[in-house]
Design an enzyme around this catalytic site. Sequence first.
Site, PDB file in Angstrom:
ATOM      1  N   ARG A 111       0.859  -1.247  -0.097  1.00 39.66           N
ATOM      2  CA  ARG A 111       0.074  -0.113   0.050  1.00 39.66           C
ATOM      3  C   ARG A 111       0.711   1.192   0.015  1.00 39.66           C
ATOM      4  NH1 ARG A 111      -3.888   0.773   4.984  1.00 39.66           N
ATOM      5  NH2 ARG A 111      -4.560   3.202   4.522  1.00 39.66           N
ATOM      6  N   SER A 159       5.810  10.208  13.233  1.00 42.87           N
ATOM      7  CA  SER A 159       4.844   9.038  12.869  1.00 42.87           C
ATOM      8  C   SER A 159       4.772   8.028  14.106  1.00 42.87           C
ATOM      9  CB  SER A 159       5.421   8.147  11.713  1.00 42.87           C
ATOM     10  OG  SER A 159       6.884   8.090  11.768  1.00 42.87           O
ATOM     11  N   ASN A 162       2.266   1.908  14.943  1.00 39.99           N
ATOM     12  CA  ASN A 162       1.426   0.968  14.211  1.00 39.99           C
ATOM     13  C   ASN A 162       1.791   1.113  12.789  1.00 39.99           C
ATOM     14  OD1 ASN A 162       0.153   3.546  14.007  1.00 39.99           O
ATOM     15  ND2 ASN A 162      -1.958   2.306  14.147  1.00 39.99           N
ATOM     16  N   TYR A 163       2.023   2.021  11.954  1.00 37.21           N
ATOM     17  CA  TYR A 163       2.198   1.892  10.665  1.00 37.21           C
ATOM     18  C   TYR A 163       3.433   2.598  10.471  1.00 37.21           C
ATOM     19  CZ  TYR A 163      -2.448   0.436   9.312  1.00 37.21           C
ATOM     20  OH  TYR A 163      -3.671  -0.369   9.146  1.00 37.21           O
ATOM     21  N   LYS A 185      10.909  12.322  12.313  1.00 39.65           N
ATOM     22  CA  LYS A 185      11.149  11.583  13.694  1.00 39.65           C
ATOM     23  C   LYS A 185      10.279  10.242  13.862  1.00 39.65           C
ATOM     24  CE  LYS A 185      10.425  10.996  18.014  1.00 39.65           C
ATOM     25  NZ  LYS A 185      10.445   9.364  18.067  1.00 39.65           N
ATOM     26  N   THR A 188      10.055   5.427  18.339  1.00 44.21           N
ATOM     27  CA  THR A 188      10.789   4.647  18.774  1.00 44.21           C
ATOM     28  C   THR A 188      10.786   3.224  18.420  1.00 44.21           C
ATOM     29  OG1 THR A 188      11.544   6.369  20.729  1.00 44.21           O
ATOM     30  CG2 THR A 188      12.466   4.246  20.917  1.00 44.21           C
ATOM     31  N   GLU A 258      -3.215  13.588  12.975  1.00 46.61           N
ATOM     32  CA  GLU A 258      -4.229  12.522  12.963  1.00 46.61           C
ATOM     33  C   GLU A 258      -3.909  11.877  14.232  1.00 46.61           C
ATOM     34  OE1 GLU A 258      -2.936  10.772   8.519  1.00 46.61           O
ATOM     35  OE2 GLU A 258      -2.437   9.406  10.051  1.00 46.61           O
ATOM     36  N   ARG A 291      -5.082  -0.132  15.604  1.00 43.67           N
ATOM     37  CA  ARG A 291      -5.350   0.827  14.277  1.00 43.67           C
ATOM     38  C   ARG A 291      -6.218   1.850  14.836  1.00 43.67           C
ATOM     39  NH1 ARG A 291      -8.549  -1.934  11.735  1.00 43.67           N
ATOM     40  NH2 ARG A 291      -8.860  -0.462   9.882  1.00 43.67           N
ATOM     41  N   CYS A 292      -6.021   3.020  14.443  1.00 46.11           N
ATOM     42  CA  CYS A 292      -6.759   4.310  14.910  1.00 46.11           C
ATOM     43  C   CYS A 292      -8.102   4.143  14.310  1.00 46.11           C
ATOM     44  CB  CYS A 292      -6.231   5.732  14.076  1.00 46.11           C
ATOM     45  SG  CYS A 292      -6.225   5.862  12.516  1.00 46.11           S
ATOM     46  N   GLU A 385     -10.146   4.474  24.090  1.00 41.92           N
ATOM     47  CA  GLU A 385      -9.518   3.852  23.082  1.00 41.92           C
ATOM     48  C   GLU A 385      -8.534   2.511  23.768  1.00 41.92           C
ATOM     49  OE1 GLU A 385      -6.418   5.844  20.927  1.00 41.92           O
ATOM     50  OE2 GLU A 385      -7.258   5.174  19.086  1.00 41.92           O
ATOM     51  N   ARG A 445      -9.247   3.564   6.536  1.00 36.19           N
ATOM     52  CA  ARG A 445      -8.778   4.577   5.910  1.00 36.19           C
ATOM     53  C   ARG A 445      -8.676   4.829   4.465  1.00 36.19           C
ATOM     54  NH1 ARG A 445      -3.461   7.878   7.645  1.00 36.19           N
ATOM     55  NH2 ARG A 445      -3.126   9.182   6.089  1.00 36.19           N
TER      56      ARG A 445
HETATM   57  P1  NAP Z   1       2.265   8.069  20.591  1.00 36.81           P
HETATM   58  O1  NAP Z   1       2.868   7.801  21.780  1.00 36.81           O
HETATM   59  O2  NAP Z   1       1.477   9.598  20.678  1.00 36.81           O
HETATM   60  O3  NAP Z   1       3.571   8.567  19.638  1.00 36.81           O
HETATM   61  C1  NAP Z   1       3.505   9.095  18.402  1.00 36.81           C
HETATM   62  C2  NAP Z   1       4.777   9.838  18.131  1.00 36.81           C
HETATM   63  O4  NAP Z   1       4.922  10.946  18.879  1.00 36.81           O
HETATM   64  C3  NAP Z   1       5.996   8.836  18.227  1.00 36.81           C
HETATM   65  O5  NAP Z   1       6.988   8.941  17.383  1.00 36.81           O
HETATM   66  C4  NAP Z   1       6.367   9.461  19.613  1.00 36.81           C
HETATM   67  O6  NAP Z   1       8.009   9.250  19.734  1.00 36.81           O
HETATM   68  C5  NAP Z   1       6.124  10.720  19.276  1.00 36.81           C
HETATM   69  N1  NAP Z   1       6.397  11.530  20.435  1.00 36.81           N
HETATM   70  C6  NAP Z   1       6.032  11.410  21.575  1.00 36.81           C
HETATM   71  N2  NAP Z   1       6.169  12.410  22.688  1.00 36.81           N
HETATM   72  C7  NAP Z   1       6.477  13.444  21.849  1.00 36.81           C
HETATM   73  C8  NAP Z   1       6.654  14.905  22.038  1.00 36.81           C
HETATM   74  N3  NAP Z   1       6.423  15.491  23.312  1.00 36.81           N
HETATM   75  N4  NAP Z   1       6.816  15.619  20.801  1.00 36.81           N
HETATM   76  C9  NAP Z   1       6.990  15.200  19.807  1.00 36.81           C
HETATM   77  N5  NAP Z   1       6.705  13.886  19.435  1.00 36.81           N
HETATM   78  C10 NAP Z   1       6.532  13.068  20.654  1.00 36.81           C
HETATM   79  O7  NAP Z   1       1.321   7.323  19.877  1.00 36.81           O
HETATM   80  P2  NAP Z   1       1.495   5.795  19.487  1.00 36.81           P
HETATM   81  O8  NAP Z   1       1.290   4.815  20.678  1.00 36.81           O
HETATM   82  O9  NAP Z   1       2.923   5.569  18.593  1.00 36.81           O
HETATM   83  O10 NAP Z   1       0.218   5.489  18.344  1.00 36.81           O
HETATM   84  C11 NAP Z   1      -0.766   5.176  18.972  1.00 36.81           C
HETATM   85  C12 NAP Z   1      -1.887   6.161  18.862  1.00 36.81           C
HETATM   86  O11 NAP Z   1      -1.571   6.914  17.407  1.00 36.81           O
HETATM   87  C13 NAP Z   1      -3.265   5.592  19.011  1.00 36.81           C
HETATM   88  O12 NAP Z   1      -3.909   6.491  19.750  1.00 36.81           O
HETATM   89  C14 NAP Z   1      -3.897   5.756  17.567  1.00 36.81           C
HETATM   90  O13 NAP Z   1      -5.315   6.002  17.640  1.00 36.81           O
HETATM   91  C15 NAP Z   1      -3.143   6.977  17.029  1.00 36.81           C
HETATM   92  N6  NAP Z   1      -2.982   6.931  15.600  1.00 36.81           N
HETATM   93  C16 NAP Z   1      -3.785   7.790  14.843  1.00 36.81           C
HETATM   94  C17 NAP Z   1      -4.203   7.626  13.617  1.00 36.81           C
HETATM   95  C18 NAP Z   1      -4.837   8.503  12.858  1.00 36.81           C
HETATM   96  O14 NAP Z   1      -4.866   8.360  11.559  1.00 36.81           O
HETATM   97  N7  NAP Z   1      -5.834   9.272  13.565  1.00 36.81           N
HETATM   98  C19 NAP Z   1      -3.323   6.643  12.740  1.00 36.81           C
HETATM   99  C20 NAP Z   1      -2.363   5.823  13.672  1.00 36.81           C
HETATM  100  C21 NAP Z   1      -2.343   6.081  15.035  1.00 36.81           C
HETATM  101  P3  NAP Z   1       8.407   7.846  20.626  1.00 36.81           P
HETATM  102  O15 NAP Z   1       8.076   6.790  20.099  1.00 36.81           O
HETATM  103  O16 NAP Z   1       9.944   8.078  20.718  1.00 36.81           O
HETATM  104  O17 NAP Z   1       7.554   8.303  21.968  1.00 36.81           O
HETATM  105  O1  G3P Z   2      -4.087   3.738  12.179  1.00 34.52           O
HETATM  106  C1  G3P Z   2      -3.589   3.991  10.997  1.00 34.52           C
HETATM  107  C2  G3P Z   2      -4.492   4.380   9.864  1.00 34.52           C
HETATM  108  O2  G3P Z   2      -3.818   4.976   8.964  1.00 34.52           O
HETATM  109  C3  G3P Z   2      -5.353   3.480   9.557  1.00 34.52           C
HETATM  110  O3  G3P Z   2      -5.261   2.957   8.382  1.00 34.52           O
HETATM  111  O4  G3P Z   2      -6.103   1.312   6.620  1.00 34.52           O
HETATM  112  O5  G3P Z   2      -5.744   0.581   8.818  1.00 34.52           O
HETATM  113  O6  G3P Z   2      -7.773   1.968   8.567  1.00 34.52           O
HETATM  114  P1  G3P Z   2      -6.344   1.370   8.003  1.00 34.52           P
END
Ligand code: NAP
Ligand code: G3P
Length: 484
Positions: A111, A159, A162-163, A185, A188, A258, A291-292, A385, A445
């Site tokens: 994809r 980013s 999860n993806y 960035k 991790t 997002e 997945r979000c 969530e 998505r």
């Molecule tokens: P996360 O903990 O918020 O981390 C996301 C990114 O932000 C990582 O690269 C993280 O780095 C970085 N980060 C953390 N603290 C930061 C700060 N103070 N400043 C700048 N960057 C910072 O999220 P995640 O656990 O990776 O992903 C899961 C979440 O993402 C879920 O809530 C999901 O719903 C959401 N999500 C939303 C979508 C959408 O399209 N709406 C898509 C995918 C995921 P580190 O890893 O180094 O902490």
């Molecule tokens: O959570 C990541 C977002 O991009 C979802 O994509 O294709 O899994 O709905 P999809």
Amino acid sequence: MIDNNHIDKVYGNLVNGEWVLSKSNQTFDIISPVDRSLVGKIQLISKNEIDNIIANSKEAQKSWKDTPVSERAKILSKAADILEDNIEFLSKILEVEIAKDTDSAISEIRRTADFIRFTANEGMHIQGETIGADNFPGYKKNKISFVTRVPLGIVLAISPFNYPINLSASKIAPALMAGNSVILKPPTQGSISALYLAQVFHIAGLPKGVLNTVTGKGSEIGDYLISHPDINFINFTGSTNVGKHIAKIAEMVPMMMELGGKDAAIVLADADLKMTAKNIVAGAYSYSGQRCTAVKRVLVVNEIADELVKMIKSEINQLKVGNPANGIQITPLINIEAADFVQELIDDAIAKGAKLITGNIREGNLIYPTLLDHITTDMRIAWEEPFGPVLPIIRVNDIEEAILIANKSEYGLQSSVFTQNINNAFMIASKLEVGTVQINNKTERGPDHFPFLGVKSSGMGTQGIRYSIEAMSRPKAIVLNFDI
Ligand code: NAP
Ligand code: G3P
């Protein structure tokens, strides 16, 4: 095969076209959520190094913005081909680094290649316009505005785990086509997968410095990056908490976010229940619910609730649980803390009277697919969530109650409506406070050129290939004044 950019599992950052180790000599071990083995070591870079990388990105953008769009598109198309040629290798990295099941890992990479190719093509069709003055009251034909689109400068792409490949590329590719340089960035846990993506762009011929990476803990370097005066746009995907924090400290830097979701599947009495159950299970449990856009609650009218629950249970029973391998759908969660959080939500619901239909079995960070019925609005899982393989069923009396509960959520990413009555489907869709409503399909998505957005705490700005290119560029108007 793409080159490895590491020696003995130590991964550098891509900076000005070279793979460099941090002068801080500080690294972080990426441990596999599958078997606790060491996947590799990434660099924890210092603030001083960040300053140098940003200065390099700023310099590189000067010539990239003048590179013809058709040449940018050629590099992106080549990157897409390289990505596809390495699908097997990269899917193994996703499996070991973020425990993504094999089918989802392969699909993420395929994809992403399609996304990059489509973006290259779409970027060639982004055009300006000319606007005459005389249709505005009081003006004559003696003025024309020539409107072109110009890049913003440096895009900071952040980013989530999860993806790590797809949600890095979905920021990088449109930003590059718009003429920006990009600093990635990565998450991790997911850094190594994302560094391979950077390697793909590098060997596709992207000029030095146009894409740089910075690895390190978001909690340590994030604020510094975000508030750096030379960052011109922040493109963030991740949790709502971190997103809100970024929005607070970034001041006037434009951004796209997002964030989290609590997508509801609303099921009416006339729905095709077999199709509905299949969609709900695929939507709720793929990649173990991380997945979000996962279906995160079902709002079903009472009269068909028993039958739907039975059908969902029977679909869940066909899911295979274990470590990533062919045919396995439910894999270990990203870490033990994530599994603890999911368990907390399950325990809270059961303690408050929810009925466990299946699941609630746990082996470390592996949680078996869990279905909870008779969820009430005092239970945390009705609103929070989980980002794991657990689905709450909330029974409702009628359509109005379904809409009310759906809209009570702080989130507003997507919703599904399952019904054979198209009038009801559109009536409900028009009342739901979300970015997208899916009629008779799971929340999801794709396809990636559709607009993708969240309202309320689910985000700001609109993704989607053309929308993303537009968001990461701006109109520039030059007005010609002449005598007539
Ligand atoms: P996360 O903990 O918020 O981390 C996301 C990114 O932000 C990582 O690269 C993280 O780095 C970085 N980060 C953390 N603290 C930061 C700060 N103070 N400043 C700048 N960057 C910072 O999220 P995640 O656990 O990776 O992903 C899961 C979440 O993402 C879920 O809530 C999901 O719903 C959401 N999500 C939303 C979508 C959408 O399209 N709406 C898509 C995918 C995921 P580190 O890893 O180094 O902490
Ligand atoms: O959570 C990541 C977002 O991009 C979802 O994509 O294709 O899994 O709905 P999809």
